[in-house]
Design an enzyme around this catalytic site. Structure first.
Site, PDB file in Angstrom:
ATOM      1  N   THR A 131       3.508   1.746   1.925  1.00  0.00           N
ATOM      2  CA  THR A 131       2.847   0.742   2.748  1.00  0.00           C
ATOM      3  C   THR A 131       3.210   1.030   4.206  1.00  0.00           C
ATOM      4  O   THR A 131       2.336   1.235   5.047  1.00  0.00           O
ATOM      5  CB  THR A 131       3.331  -0.667   2.347  1.00  0.00           C
ATOM      6  OG1 THR A 131       3.170  -0.803   0.943  1.00  0.00           O
ATOM      7  CG2 THR A 131       2.552  -1.740   3.065  1.00  0.00           C
ATOM      8  N   ALA A 161       4.528   4.678  -7.587  1.00  0.00           N
ATOM      9  CA  ALA A 161       3.925   3.707  -6.673  1.00  0.00           C
ATOM     10  C   ALA A 161       4.471   3.846  -5.249  1.00  0.00           C
ATOM     11  O   ALA A 161       5.377   4.632  -4.977  1.00  0.00           O
ATOM     12  CB  ALA A 161       4.156   2.301  -7.198  1.00  0.00           C
ATOM     13  N   HIS A 162       3.945   3.026  -4.360  1.00  0.00           N
ATOM     14  CA  HIS A 162       4.328   3.071  -2.943  1.00  0.00           C
ATOM     15  C   HIS A 162       5.823   2.806  -2.750  1.00  0.00           C
ATOM     16  O   HIS A 162       6.416   1.964  -3.404  1.00  0.00           O
ATOM     17  CB  HIS A 162       3.523   2.093  -2.102  1.00  0.00           C
ATOM     18  CG  HIS A 162       3.442   0.690  -2.609  1.00  0.00           C
ATOM     19  ND1 HIS A 162       2.767  -0.289  -1.948  1.00  0.00           N
ATOM     20  CD2 HIS A 162       3.946   0.105  -3.717  1.00  0.00           C
ATOM     21  CE1 HIS A 162       2.852  -1.406  -2.627  1.00  0.00           C
ATOM     22  NE2 HIS A 162       3.548  -1.199  -3.698  1.00  0.00           N
ATOM     23  N   ASN A 163       6.398   3.560  -1.817  1.00  0.00           N
ATOM     24  CA  ASN A 163       7.776   3.362  -1.380  1.00  0.00           C
ATOM     25  C   ASN A 163       8.826   3.661  -2.446  1.00  0.00           C
ATOM     26  O   ASN A 163      10.001   3.340  -2.274  1.00  0.00           O
ATOM     27  CB  ASN A 163       7.981   1.933  -0.843  1.00  0.00           C
ATOM     28  CG  ASN A 163       7.141   1.657   0.390  1.00  0.00           C
ATOM     29  OD1 ASN A 163       5.975   1.277   0.273  1.00  0.00           O
ATOM     30  ND2 ASN A 163       7.690   1.912   1.555  1.00  0.00           N
TER      31      ASN A 163
END
Lengths: 349, 349, 349
Positions: free
Chosen positions: C210, C229-231
């Site tokens: 993000t 997934a993100h991060n």
């Protein structure tokens, strides 16, 4: 209809139909089919003008064709009235076919597709837009490689196969060995061999063997997003549903069924015709006997799984009852010491 | 900031900010946001120069903008200060757009993309490099088909949708019927319809209906590597996380949430707003009531699942205790026969 | 052989070999390897002409090379005798390389590949057919992006990485916030950073952060169809098997192993060297200590899991026994009231 599907007409043979629909959506101009006698009620409520049925009474007086297997008849009829549109033969000027690739008669190669040197594509096979057929791949006749699929070096694909979009056939097996400092890659020099009449789902991945072959047997049906690791062997007519993972060197027997999200560890053997229900897991080296039906992780006979699951739901209650019973027996024992018979009174003491 | 996100300034309105960062990474020149009052401590320890908060005390004296929903304000502000770069309108000379395809105003088609005859692409929609838009596909305005996605024949996609890379929309449903010798393919002649404002993750696969439509309702959010089978209906604003599998003809209610790796068998109905937690599984034909929160396989109410899981961990101990208790009662009974009251002494006999 | 793999020759050093094969498939002209002393019997039954072994007795009198790690020696030798064919350097005239992209010396770009403006591709790196390298991507030297992979805007990939076909690196994170009427997208403006010597499997997806970075650490091995997934941060030399899902912001420690279909919820921390066995699940915010071995969902220590699973199979029996015991105690208590000692006779009353 009766002629095409090999059935017997019941009722008015002059009934005219426009389309084919499921029982709940069919209109009076539509044909429908009763897959199973359990759907008899849905059949009686359907507005369908005619039915494919396995027995005359199911039709409830409507025009019908009686066949051994209504779903099969439906498939045959649907194929006939709505044949799949096929791209025209020929190589798109926007495709890239390397010199040295051998392309059969009537092959269709879509725009953006790439076929590398040493590849052979059988007669009437279709290579969709953006699909990649790598060095030394061999594909049989009448197969269809859909858009953006990747068929990697050395893969063999039989006749009448369908490889859906985004599938990757022949990626490296997941093999490495720790050398004390890092994971060293074990070269993956084997290949994938897919026999005739196989269907492989969208975005499914099948890894090449380390040595030798990863094999998908004749007539097998593989759904979307399935992972098949190096040196796996899938038996003839096996069915593998979406999101199943099969780890290295496992063998899936002929006509076995792996339902959605099943996980098969490495070096597992699944017997012929065995069924693993959704999300079941078989640990490393497991052997599932032919015809077994297993569920859960680790996989256990389905009936036992259902029984255990039912008890599991009231496990907290069982634990409480056990606590209570222990206390009660303990108290009774204590009371008994003093000469008292064990009784409900003793609980108050 | 306050103007853009509709909030009330607290503290020095002249504070100048350079960027936006999470609480733990923000520097004094950065704005940050407190998603939840549970993060109040992280907020007090953050070096952020200013905060988006839901209540003034959370800001701890720092300049802040008070808004109803700080995460929403963050999204609005981030969209404003870091708008997504978009490719320029126009068709790349390296793309292939078939004659007979209709391309709206301001559409961008990247190199290597292919758009087949009979396809329609709405105004300002982007078709990324290598993406394939097949025969008869219709895509609304302001949508974005990312690189190497495959939108297959007849699919309908609404306005303002985002289809991420590698997604396959409209692959064949997994339908076949055993004819006594082989699995015969049931033609899949339906299509996929995706309503407006839907986002579909990378490498997700959505199968076309056998007959009729597979539907993803308006505003739904589908993550990466999700498998959606033929004739599934996903309700409006539903959320489906990564690696979820949904089998044929199941219905997911509006605003329902399926967490990661959930498995939904065929002919299941999930009520509106229901939540399935990670790896939960719903068996064939299951019905989940609206608003329910379920876990485990087979899925059970989440609270029961947690309680059962807690007891499960000490199940071997329960089994041992039950063994002991049985022995004890047995021994007591044996002793009782001889006229002895049941007592702790009897254990020694 | 001994020279290449750093081992000591036992038996006839003049033995001539043609190929390399597994123990069960090797012919007298083949070299094979004994991965593990547990395979000693297979070794003694193998027809292999020579063996890579960890100790002389395992060779059973045959010519052999004694090495510390036979599998490692196998990998080294296989790499030497069957080096991977590589495409010739050069940009295919059917590829699209934007002006403003910087392509290193000896780079190979296949037909249908697209490299956008602002991308940099290091020396000797290969970009396969149909692969997409987006705006601002940086790829180190000697990496290989296989056919139809998508490397999205801003991604950083190190040296000597291998990204398999269909992988999507840098898709949007799955982030949104409910605004009262709809899910509003949270812009995903971070990126993915993949360090040196990483391998990413076919059709795996890795979302951009993000804000900030999603990171895959040096030497990590990621299998096919994995969702990251993100991060998320994956530690150095971690191993992530097929169909694993890792939700937002979780951290996987160095050399940790996630077996097939493991599910990691968001904000989880997995310690260094920890092992999650197949299909294990870690709930939101979970912390797995370094070196732990966990199984099941929710994940519990592997030994406990095995014990509980064993008891689980006979849970219905335990429940029945508890019922019986309760009845028996109840009856005894009732009998006791009347002054009777608790005895087996009382069961008949």
């Amino acid at each position: 209809v009766a002629g095409a599907v090999g059935g017997r007409v019941v009722g008015d043979p002059a009934t005219r139909l426009r389309g084919i629909e499921t029982l709940d959506r069919a209109a009076p101009e539509d044909l429908s089919w009763v897959a199973d006698d359990r759907h008899a009620r849905a059949a009686s409520e359907s507005r369908a003008g005619a039915l494919l049925v396995s027995a005359e009474p199911v039709a409830g007086g409507r025009p019908a064709v009686v066949v051994t297997n209504p779903t099969l008849a439906f498939a045959i009829w649907l194929d006939r009235i709505r044949p799949r549109p096929r791209p025209r033969p020929g190589v798109s000027p926007r495709a890239h076919v390397a010199r040295g690739a051998r392309i059969g008669k009537g092959v269709s190669v879509g725009p953006g597709a790439t076929i590398a040197a040493g590849a052979r594509v059988g007669a009437r096979t279709i290579v969709g837009p953006g699909a990649h057929v790598a060095e030394g791949v061999e594909i049989g006749e009448d197969s269809w490689i859909h858009a953006n699929a990747s068929i990697l070096a050395g893969t063999r694909i039989g006749a009448r196969c369908m490889i859906h979009s985004g599938a990757v056939i022949g990626s490296d097996g997941f093999g490495f060995v720790w050398d004390g400092l890092a994971h060293r890659k074990i070269p993956q020099v084997g290949r994938v061999r897919i026999e005739d009449d196989v269907e492989i789902g969208a975005n499914t991945t099948i890894d090449r063997a380390t040595l030798g072959e990863t094999v998908v047997g004749r007539g097998a049906r593989i759904d979307n997003l399935v992972q098949i690791a190096h040196n796996v062997v899938i038996g003839e007519n096996a069915v593998v549903c979406g999101l199943v993972g099969i780890a290295g060197s496992s063998k899936i027997g002929a006509r076995a069924t792996l339902a959605g999200q099943v996980g098969i560890s490495d070096h597992v053997t699944i017997g012929e015709g065995a069924i693993l229900t959704g999300q079941a897991g078989v640990p490393v080296g497991g052997r599932v006997p032919p015809g077994a039906v297993l569920s859960g992780m680790p996989a256990a006979p389905h009936r036992n799984f259902l029984r255990s699951a039912a008890v599991l739901a009231r496990l907290p209650d069982l634990a409480r009852r056990l606590d209570r019973l222990e206390r009660r027996v303990e108290e009774a024992a204590a009371a008994g010491k003093g000469g008292e018979p064990w009784s409900s009174e003793s609980r108050r003491s």
